[in-house]
Design a protein around this motif. Structure first.
Motif, PDB file in Angstrom:
ATOM      1  N   GLN A   1     -21.383   8.867  10.452  1.00  0.00           N
ATOM      2  CA  GLN A   1     -20.929   8.310  10.609  1.00  0.00           C
ATOM      3  C   GLN A   1     -19.423   9.087  11.098  1.00  0.00           C
ATOM      4  N   GLU A   2     -18.936  10.069  10.837  1.00  0.00           N
ATOM      5  CA  GLU A   2     -18.299  11.033  10.845  1.00  0.00           C
ATOM      6  C   GLU A   2     -18.995  11.894  11.336  1.00  0.00           C
ATOM      7  N   ASP A   3     -18.575  13.702  11.355  1.00  0.00           N
ATOM      8  CA  ASP A   3     -18.720  15.200  12.200  1.00  0.00           C
ATOM      9  C   ASP A   3     -19.668  15.510  10.734  1.00  0.00           C
ATOM     10  N   VAL A   4     -20.859  16.087  11.276  1.00  0.00           N
ATOM     11  CA  VAL A   4     -21.452  16.941  10.896  1.00  0.00           C
ATOM     12  C   VAL A   4     -20.226  18.244  10.150  1.00  0.00           C
ATOM     13  N   CYS A   5     -20.705  18.148   9.134  1.00  0.00           N
ATOM     14  CA  CYS A   5     -19.821  19.603   8.282  1.00  0.00           C
ATOM     15  C   CYS A   5     -20.843  20.799   8.473  1.00  0.00           C
ATOM     16  N   ARG A   6     -21.904  20.327   7.330  1.00  0.00           N
ATOM     17  CA  ARG A   6     -22.759  21.819   7.721  1.00  0.00           C
ATOM     18  C   ARG A   6     -24.709  20.968   7.210  1.00  0.00           C
ATOM     19  N   PHE A   7     -25.166  21.437   7.377  1.00  0.00           N
ATOM     20  CA  PHE A   7     -27.078  21.203   8.017  1.00  0.00           C
ATOM     21  C   PHE A   7     -28.017  22.759   7.386  1.00  0.00           C
ATOM     22  N   VAL A   8     -28.870  22.066   6.465  1.00  0.00           N
ATOM     23  CA  VAL A   8     -30.347  23.140   6.487  1.00  0.00           C
ATOM     24  C   VAL A   8     -31.215  23.029   7.312  1.00  0.00           C
ATOM     25  N   LEU A   9     -31.915  23.954   7.940  1.00  0.00           N
ATOM     26  CA  LEU A   9     -33.306  23.556   8.222  1.00  0.00           C
ATOM     27  C   LEU A   9     -33.930  24.798   7.323  1.00  0.00           C
ATOM     28  N   VAL A  10     -35.107  23.988   7.126  1.00  0.00           N
ATOM     29  CA  VAL A  10     -36.444  24.237   6.047  1.00  0.00           C
ATOM     30  C   VAL A  10     -37.302  23.523   6.135  1.00  0.00           C
ATOM     31  N   ASN A  11     -38.859  24.016   6.190  1.00  0.00           N
ATOM     32  CA  ASN A  11     -39.809  23.835   6.034  1.00  0.00           C
ATOM     33  C   ASN A  11     -39.768  21.923   6.755  1.00  0.00           C
ATOM     34  N   SER A  12     -39.239  22.518   8.047  1.00  0.00           N
ATOM     35  CA  SER A  12     -39.126  21.345   9.434  1.00  0.00           C
ATOM     36  C   SER A  12     -38.848  20.157   8.839  1.00  0.00           C
ATOM     37  N   HIS A  13     -37.803  20.223   7.879  1.00  0.00           N
ATOM     38  CA  HIS A  13     -36.613  19.439   7.982  1.00  0.00           C
ATOM     39  C   HIS A  13     -35.541  19.703   7.896  1.00  0.00           C
ATOM     40  N   ILE A  14     -34.490  19.067   8.366  1.00  0.00           N
ATOM     41  CA  ILE A  14     -32.923  19.153   9.123  1.00  0.00           C
ATOM     42  C   ILE A  14     -32.300  17.847   7.354  1.00  0.00           C
TER      43      ILE A  14
ATOM     44  N   GLY B   1     -22.201  15.132   6.088  1.00  0.00           N
ATOM     45  CA  GLY B   1     -21.277  14.294   6.477  1.00  0.00           C
ATOM     46  C   GLY B   1     -19.900  14.551   5.818  1.00  0.00           C
ATOM     47  N   GLY B   2     -18.621  14.152   7.025  1.00  0.00           N
ATOM     48  CA  GLY B   2     -17.929  13.770   6.812  1.00  0.00           C
ATOM     49  C   GLY B   2     -16.874  12.847   6.174  1.00  0.00           C
ATOM     50  N   ASP B   3     -18.284  11.441   6.358  1.00  0.00           N
ATOM     51  CA  ASP B   3     -18.562   9.649   5.986  1.00  0.00           C
ATOM     52  C   ASP B   3     -19.192  10.068   4.668  1.00  0.00           C
ATOM     53  N   GLY B   4     -19.655  11.804   3.651  1.00  0.00           N
ATOM     54  CA  GLY B   4     -19.798  11.379   2.759  1.00  0.00           C
ATOM     55  C   GLY B   4     -21.012  11.870   2.158  1.00  0.00           C
TER      56      GLY B   4
ATOM     57  N   SER C   1     -25.726   7.917   0.186  1.00  0.00           N
ATOM     58  CA  SER C   1     -24.417   8.141  -0.380  1.00  0.00           C
ATOM     59  C   SER C   1     -24.547   8.959  -1.498  1.00  0.00           C
ATOM     60  N   ALA C   2     -23.477  10.250  -1.205  1.00  0.00           N
ATOM     61  CA  ALA C   2     -23.903  11.457  -1.727  1.00  0.00           C
ATOM     62  C   ALA C   2     -22.163  12.138  -3.092  1.00  0.00           C
ATOM     63  N   HIS C   3     -21.009  11.118  -1.840  1.00  0.00           N
ATOM     64  CA  HIS C   3     -19.893  11.987  -2.636  1.00  0.00           C
ATOM     65  C   HIS C   3     -18.667  11.050  -2.296  1.00  0.00           C
ATOM     66  N   GLU C   4     -17.764  11.010  -3.124  1.00  0.00           N
ATOM     67  CA  GLU C   4     -16.199  10.030  -2.369  1.00  0.00           C
ATOM     68  C   GLU C   4     -15.990  10.829  -1.666  1.00  0.00           C
ATOM     69  N   GLN C   5     -16.353  11.610  -1.146  1.00  0.00           N
ATOM     70  CA  GLN C   5     -15.307  12.244  -0.360  1.00  0.00           C
ATOM     71  C   GLN C   5     -16.528  13.573   0.899  1.00  0.00           C
TER      72      GLN C   5
ATOM     73  N   ASN D   1     -12.629  19.976  20.225  1.00  0.00           N
ATOM     74  CA  ASN D   1     -12.535  21.509  19.163  1.00  0.00           C
ATOM     75  C   ASN D   1     -12.994  20.574  17.850  1.00  0.00           C
ATOM     76  N   LEU D   2     -14.412  21.608  17.413  1.00  0.00           N
ATOM     77  CA  LEU D   2     -15.349  21.079  16.572  1.00  0.00           C
ATOM     78  C   LEU D   2     -15.176  22.348  15.230  1.00  0.00           C
ATOM     79  N   MET D   3     -15.926  21.923  14.419  1.00  0.00           N
ATOM     80  CA  MET D   3     -16.587  23.033  13.693  1.00  0.00           C
ATOM     81  C   MET D   3     -17.379  22.949  13.628  1.00  0.00           C
ATOM     82  N   PRO D   4     -18.283  22.874  14.546  1.00  0.00           N
ATOM     83  CA  PRO D   4     -19.646  23.215  14.763  1.00  0.00           C
ATOM     84  C   PRO D   4     -20.254  24.526  13.204  1.00  0.00           C
ATOM     85  N   TRP D   5     -21.601  23.709  13.040  1.00  0.00           N
ATOM     86  CA  TRP D   5     -22.945  25.323  12.195  1.00  0.00           C
ATOM     87  C   TRP D   5     -24.302  24.767  12.767  1.00  0.00           C
ATOM     88  N   MET D   6     -24.977  25.996  12.678  1.00  0.00           N
ATOM     89  CA  MET D   6     -26.121  25.901  13.726  1.00  0.00           C
ATOM     90  C   MET D   6     -27.180  26.449  12.648  1.00  0.00           C
TER      91      MET D   6
END
Length: 386
Positions: A160-173, A177-180, A196-200, A116-121
């Motif tokens: 290093q951990e699951d991708v939580c959300r992502f966006v696709l804009v102007n040929s960039h992803i 992630g769960g690794d912050g 590195s962006a966040h502590e969690q 089971n995952l929490m996929p985004w697309m």
């Protein structure tokens, strides 16, 4: 005997039928014919097309169906009249739109995975991008529109951990992630950046015009620079009273926090998804089971319209055709609902999760197909099959 030069009767021609004179209608310029036909509705245009080949061609012109299409669900026209699907004849889109309204579609499970995952697309032309564990994978859609290729055409990694959300804009992803951390990939090339962006875990991200915004479980939202020499530098930090589950950059791209929407939410009524239709109109949904429609030109304290999920389920995701139709994904039993903004109740419901209950974590749609990502499978609804 008739006089010389006088027309002979049909009987004089051996009983053959005389050729009828051309209709005065055909003597009109095409511009006037189109103007006359523009007053006809879809049913009348369909009947007109059965008269002769010329009228069939004339009645199928996009200019006649555009007005009708703008009043239909998911016909590829925005509220402002922008055509989002110029390669598809408008008449065909109006026909398929009736299938969306009446819930006529063919269902298919196109991908399954074991855990089971929490996929985004995201949908982008001929490709569907789907997060699976630590990666974002690109699947090519089948040319006939009956699904997608089983094996990914590209894999974007870095977390290093699951991708939580992502966006696709102007040929960039851009993914969080769960690794912050936040990772940026170019679709066509090997360029990538990770910082590195966040502590969690990074619950949500958005990207536009050289800026990334992110939200985290650590109760902060941050704005990041992608300018040369400043990649990954934090420009602003917004401290919130709770975890940040969804975030979006206004199309106006001011780069600053403009306002807070709403003032009377109950505790725990978190917003799980936000979708901008225009710089001033946006939709939100979340734990409190409501879809809300906001017009920040009139008020930021109260929404202009709202719809309640009929089975009291949290709403995990939302999208609109930027005109009349809204699609939402519920937290129980894999329920996808279609809504018409001009009505107060749900228009259609599709139960995709069986026998186990799974939320619809993400959904995307084109004028012909709807894709819904659940915990262990990707489902597609084909509305061209009536």
């Amino acid at each position: 005997m008739g006089r010389k030069g006088s027309p002979r009767s049909p009987q004089a021609e051996g009983g053959s039928r005389a050729a009828s004179p051309p209709s005065p209608l055909w003597a009109l310029p095409e511009e006037l014919l189109l103007l006359i036909c523009s007053y006809l509705d879809a049913q009348a245009l369909g009947r007109l097309a059965q008269v002769c080949r010329r009228l069939r061609f004339l009645s199928g012109r996009d200019v006649l169906w555009r007005r009708i299409a703008r009043g239909c669900l998911n016909s590829g026209f925005t509220q402002l009249g922008t055509d989002l699907a110029p390669g598809i004849p408008v008449k065909e889109r109006v026909k398929v739109s009736q299938n969306w309204r009446h819930g006529r579609c063919r269902r298919e499970t196109v991908l399954k995975w074991k855990c089971n995952l929490m996929p985004w697309m995201e949908l982008d032309g001929e490709y569907l991008y789907l997060s699976q564990a630590q990666n974002v994978q690109a699947y090519q859609l089948c040319a006939e529109g009956t699904g997608l290729q089983r094996h990914p055409q590209a894999i974007f990694s870095g977390h290093q951990e699951d991708v939580c959300r992502f966006v696709l804009v102007n040929s960039h992803i851009v993914s969080g992630g769960g690794d912050g951390s936040i990772v940026l990939h170019k679709l066509h090339g090997s360029y990538s950046v990770k910082f590195s962006a966040h502590e969690q875990e990074v619950n949500c991200v958005d990207f536009q015009g050289g800026l990334i915004v992110s939200g985290s479980r650590d109760r902060t939202a941050k704005v990041w620079s992608l300018s040369a020499g400043r990649v990954g530098q934090c420009l602003h930090t917004v401290h919130t009273e709770d975890r940040v589950w969804s975030i979006a950059i206004s199309p106006l791209l001011s780069g600053q926090l403009l306002t807070c929407l709403g003032t009377d939410f109950h505790r725990g009524a978190g917003v799980l998804d936000v979708f901008y239709e225009t710089p001033s109109l946006l939709l939100s949904c979340g734990y409190d089971t409501y879809i809300r429609y906001w017009d920040i030109r009139t008020s930021t304290r109260k929404c202009v319209q709202e719809w309640e999920e009929p089975h009291d389920s949290a709403l995990y995701c939302i999208r609109s055709d930027k005109n009349h139709m809204i699609a939402s994904g519920s937290s129980y039993y894999g329920v996808v609902r279609l809504w018409d903004k001009r009505q107060t109740r749900c228009l259609q419901s599709f139960h995709l999760s069986s026998p186990t209950s799974s939320p619809v974590y993400c959904l995307r749609f084109s004028t012909t197909h709807l894709y819904a990502a659940l915990a262990s499978a990707l489902h597609v609804l084909d509305f061209t099959a009536s």
